[in-house]
Design an enzyme around this catalytic site. Structure first.
Site, PDB file in Angstrom:
ATOM      1  CE  LYS A 121      47.317  33.289  38.595  1.00  0.00           C
ATOM      2  NZ  LYS A 121      47.649  34.123  37.340  1.00  0.00           N
ATOM      3  CD  GLN A 124      42.050  33.893  37.406  1.00  0.00           C
ATOM      4  OE1 GLN A 124      42.252  32.615  37.161  1.00  0.00           O
ATOM      5  NE2 GLN A 124      43.197  34.398  37.309  1.00  0.00           N
ATOM      6  CG  HIS A 129      35.344  31.246  36.892  1.00  0.00           C
ATOM      7  ND1 HIS A 129      36.177  31.424  35.922  1.00  0.00           N
ATOM      8  CD2 HIS A 129      35.549  29.911  37.285  1.00  0.00           C
ATOM      9  CE1 HIS A 129      36.823  30.258  35.587  1.00  0.00           C
ATOM     10  NE2 HIS A 129      36.319  29.409  36.306  1.00  0.00           N
ATOM     11  CG  HIS A 132      30.399  31.701  31.394  1.00  0.00           C
ATOM     12  ND1 HIS A 132      29.586  32.083  30.426  1.00  0.00           N
ATOM     13  CD2 HIS A 132      31.473  31.237  30.866  1.00  0.00           C
ATOM     14  CE1 HIS A 132      29.809  31.710  29.159  1.00  0.00           C
ATOM     15  NE2 HIS A 132      31.202  31.382  29.483  1.00  0.00           N
ATOM     16  CE1 TYR A 169      44.470  41.540  28.075  1.00  0.00           C
ATOM     17  CE2 TYR A 169      43.867  39.778  29.540  1.00  0.00           C
ATOM     18  CZ  TYR A 169      44.249  40.972  29.184  1.00  0.00           C
ATOM     19  OH  TYR A 169      44.456  41.692  30.526  1.00  0.00           O
ATOM     20  CE  LYS A 186      41.610  42.722  33.700  1.00  0.00           C
ATOM     21  NZ  LYS A 186      42.287  42.476  34.735  1.00  0.00           N
ATOM     22  CB  THR A 190      35.540  44.117  30.125  1.00  0.00           C
ATOM     23  OG1 THR A 190      36.488  43.553  30.478  1.00  0.00           O
ATOM     24  CG2 THR A 190      34.102  43.890  30.603  1.00  0.00           C
ATOM     25  CD  GLN A 193      34.676  39.121  28.029  1.00  0.00           C
ATOM     26  OE1 GLN A 193      34.881  39.871  28.953  1.00  0.00           O
ATOM     27  NE2 GLN A 193      34.803  37.877  28.040  1.00  0.00           N
TER      28      GLN A 193
END
Length: 302
Positions: A121, A124, A129, A132, A169, A186, A190, A193
């Protein structure tokens, strides 16, 4: 010229030795913590793999089916995150800390030593991503090496608490279509976060308004404040793109919509560009279509 280069190299080594001399002496027996080179090498290998080698290897291969592995992985991280949060609480945040100016305990007391306990994927693999998962471990090596505890560890406790919810999740999402109806929250994941970054930045901000504070590593607090603020901006952009502008629909779903295939996301049935609520979550059915261009137009409007 050669002498200048040698002098610069000698100066760099002096700085390196000075930095290593400041590492917490309790770390000597811990793997990967004697110096930053092994950790930095691992992160460089990670970047090389996710940005080049991984996509190259999988370019002409079918994606791996890792459903069972992902379920085990995510729920294992839920359990691990619960354990980490518990250790943070017992190490000071629920016992001796004031939640304001808390210095690092560098003694060998039992409580101080508790801080030492721890698919194909490509869409993503975003900047958020990669940044981090490379910058965070690198900075945390220095945090653990110099400031294992005290008020600088607040953000780690909050982040681990969020991980309990987040990996729960992900575990449900990996379990398959029959659990999709339970993933309606979902958007709120977020939001949680974003809340954590606000809390982290606010907690670090109070340091600047204290008359005095004996926390030994102010630089750590400066970095935490910048980290929390920067990630709040990145996640806010994700929120806007995903939930305000709706620009993060997976490419495979767009392709299915063009072909008239029914799409199921978050417990709702999207057929031919029209959103139908369902009571039993997602399924693997498809529907015939007419005039594909109209359906694509409807999906874009949706």
């Amino acid at each position: 010229m050669l002498q200048e280069i040698q002098a610069m190299g000698s100066h760099a080594m002096d700085i390196y030795d000075y930095l290593l001399a400041g590492i917490d002496p309790r770390l000597k027996e811990y793997p990967l913590m004697q110096n930053p080179i092994p950790m930095s090498s691992i992160l460089l290998c990670y970047l090389f793999f996710v940005m080049y080698l991984g996509p190259r290897i999988m370019a002409n291969r079918k994606p791996f089916q890792l459903k069972e592995a992902m379920i085990v992985y995510n729920f294992t991280l839920v359990a691990l995150s619960v354990f980490i949060v518990y250790e943070f609480l017992m190490s000071g945040w629920a016992t001796t800390y004031t939640w304001r100016c808390d210095a690092v305990d560098t003694s060998d007391s039992p409580q101080a030593l508790r801080f030492w306990s721890q698919q194909k994927k490509h869409g993503q693999v975003t900047f958020l991503h990669i940044f981090h998962h490379s910058f965070m471990p690198w900075t945390w090596w220095w945090g653990v090496a110099y400031a294992p505890g005290g008020m600088g560890s607040f953000h780690a406790m909050v982040n681990s608490s969020v991980h309990v919810i987040m990996y729960f999740y992900y575990g449900l999402a990996a379990a398959g279509p029959r659990f999709q109806k339970f993933l309606w929250w979902k958007k709120y994941m977020t939001a949680i976060q974003l809340t954590q970054f606000v809390l982290v930045s606010l907690h670090a901000t109070q340091y600047y308004f204290m008359d005095s504070c004996d926390y030994q590593f102010p630089m750590v607090l400066h970095l935490i404040w910048m980290y929390g603020t920067f990630f709040f901006v990145l996640f806010s952009n994700f929120w806007i793109q995903a939930y305000v502008k709706g620009k993060r629909l997976p490419k495979q779903d767009v392709k299915q919509c063009k072909n008239g295939t029914a799409v199921h996301t978050n417990g709702k049935h999207h057929e031919n560009g029209i959103n139908h609520g369902t009571s039993n979550g997602a399924s693997n059915s498809s529907a015939p279509h007419e005039n594909g261009s109209i359906h694509v137009s409807k999906m874009k409007k949706a």
